[in-house]
Design a protein around this motif. Structure first.
Motif, PDB file in Angstrom:
ATOM      1  N   GLY A   1       0.808  -1.219   0.000  1.00 63.12           N
ATOM      2  CA  GLY A   1       0.000   0.000   0.000  1.00 63.12           C
ATOM      3  C   GLY A   1       0.837   1.263   0.000  1.00 63.12           C
ATOM      4  O   GLY A   1       0.524   2.239  -0.686  1.00 63.12           O
ATOM      5  N   ASN A   2       1.934   1.241   0.742  1.00 63.36           N
ATOM      6  CA  ASN A   2       2.819   2.408   0.814  1.00 63.36           C
ATOM      7  C   ASN A   2       3.691   2.547  -0.435  1.00 63.36           C
ATOM      8  O   ASN A   2       3.976   3.661  -0.877  1.00 63.36           O
ATOM      9  CB  ASN A   2       3.722   2.322   2.044  1.00 63.36           C
ATOM     10  N   SER A   3       4.126   1.434  -0.999  1.00 61.66           N
ATOM     11  CA  SER A   3       5.046   1.459  -2.132  1.00 61.66           C
ATOM     12  C   SER A   3       4.347   1.573  -3.484  1.00 61.66           C
ATOM     13  O   SER A   3       4.943   2.060  -4.444  1.00 61.66           O
ATOM     14  CB  SER A   3       5.906   0.194  -2.132  1.00 61.66           C
ATOM     15  N   PHE A   4       3.121   1.076  -3.551  1.00 59.70           N
ATOM     16  CA  PHE A   4       2.367   1.072  -4.800  1.00 59.70           C
ATOM     17  C   PHE A   4       0.983   1.663  -4.550  1.00 59.70           C
ATOM     18  O   PHE A   4       0.008   0.932  -4.359  1.00 59.70           O
ATOM     19  CB  PHE A   4       2.208  -0.356  -5.339  1.00 59.70           C
ATOM     20  N   PRO A   5       0.852   2.980  -4.539  1.00 56.72           N
ATOM     21  CA  PRO A   5      -0.439   3.600  -4.222  1.00 56.72           C
ATOM     22  C   PRO A   5      -1.549   3.229  -5.201  1.00 56.72           C
ATOM     23  O   PRO A   5      -2.714   3.292  -4.861  1.00 56.72           O
ATOM     24  CB  PRO A   5      -0.160   5.100  -4.275  1.00 56.72           C
ATOM     25  N   ASP A   6      -1.185   2.782  -6.407  1.00 52.48           N
ATOM     26  CA  ASP A   6      -2.200   2.401  -7.395  1.00 52.48           C
ATOM     27  C   ASP A   6      -2.536   0.909  -7.364  1.00 52.48           C
ATOM     28  O   ASP A   6      -3.217   0.411  -8.252  1.00 52.48           O
ATOM     29  CB  ASP A   6      -1.735   2.797  -8.796  1.00 52.48           C
ATOM     30  N   ALA A   7      -2.068   0.181  -6.355  1.00 53.05           N
ATOM     31  CA  ALA A   7      -2.317  -1.263  -6.255  1.00 53.05           C
ATOM     32  C   ALA A   7      -3.815  -1.546  -6.171  1.00 53.05           C
ATOM     33  O   ALA A   7      -4.556  -0.858  -5.478  1.00 53.05           O
ATOM     34  CB  ALA A   7      -1.610  -1.839  -5.034  1.00 53.05           C
TER      35      ALA A   7
ATOM     36  N   ILE B   1      -2.524  -6.305  -7.005  1.00 54.05           N
ATOM     37  CA  ILE B   1      -2.099  -6.288  -8.400  1.00 54.05           C
ATOM     38  C   ILE B   1      -1.477  -4.927  -8.698  1.00 54.05           C
ATOM     39  O   ILE B   1      -2.102  -3.894  -8.490  1.00 54.05           O
ATOM     40  CB  ILE B   1      -3.300  -6.555  -9.328  1.00 54.05           C
ATOM     41  N   VAL B   2      -0.237  -4.968  -9.155  1.00 57.33           N
ATOM     42  CA  VAL B   2       0.508  -3.740  -9.462  1.00 57.33           C
ATOM     43  C   VAL B   2       1.134  -3.873 -10.842  1.00 57.33           C
ATOM     44  O   VAL B   2       1.221  -4.959 -11.400  1.00 57.33           O
ATOM     45  CB  VAL B   2       1.604  -3.467  -8.407  1.00 57.33           C
ATOM     46  N   THR B   3       1.588  -2.761 -11.397  1.00 52.81           N
ATOM     47  CA  THR B   3       2.320  -2.795 -12.654  1.00 52.81           C
ATOM     48  C   THR B   3       3.644  -3.509 -12.421  1.00 52.81           C
ATOM     49  O   THR B   3       4.355  -3.213 -11.463  1.00 52.81           O
ATOM     50  CB  THR B   3       2.574  -1.367 -13.161  1.00 52.81           C
TER      51      THR B   3
END
Length: 71
Positions: free
Chosen positions: A16-22, A30-32
């Protein structure tokens, strides 16, 4: 006897902190995919503590430590 306190890394909070668009889908986030330079999605299972990209194969047999190190 003194026992050392246990520590469990909070993977869900880290994502959540590293990938705000997760995106959330059950136990998966799911992330890019940063391994194949955004050509696909990286699926991270926060319960099993595994990750995988269906396009480039990142995460197959890899540990959670390698995911954090590579990110």
């Amino acid at each position: 006897m003194n026992s050392a306190p246990s520590f469990r890394f909070n993977l869900d909070q880290y994502i959540g902190n590293s990938f705000p668009d997760a995106k959330r889908s059950g136990d998966e986030r799911i992330v890019t995919c940063f391994y194949c330079l955004g050509k696909s999605k990286l699926y991270i299972n926060v319960v099993k503590r595994k990750f995988y990209c269906f396009r480039c194969g990142a995460g197959q047999g890899a540990s959670l430590v390698s995911f954090i190190r590579d990110h």
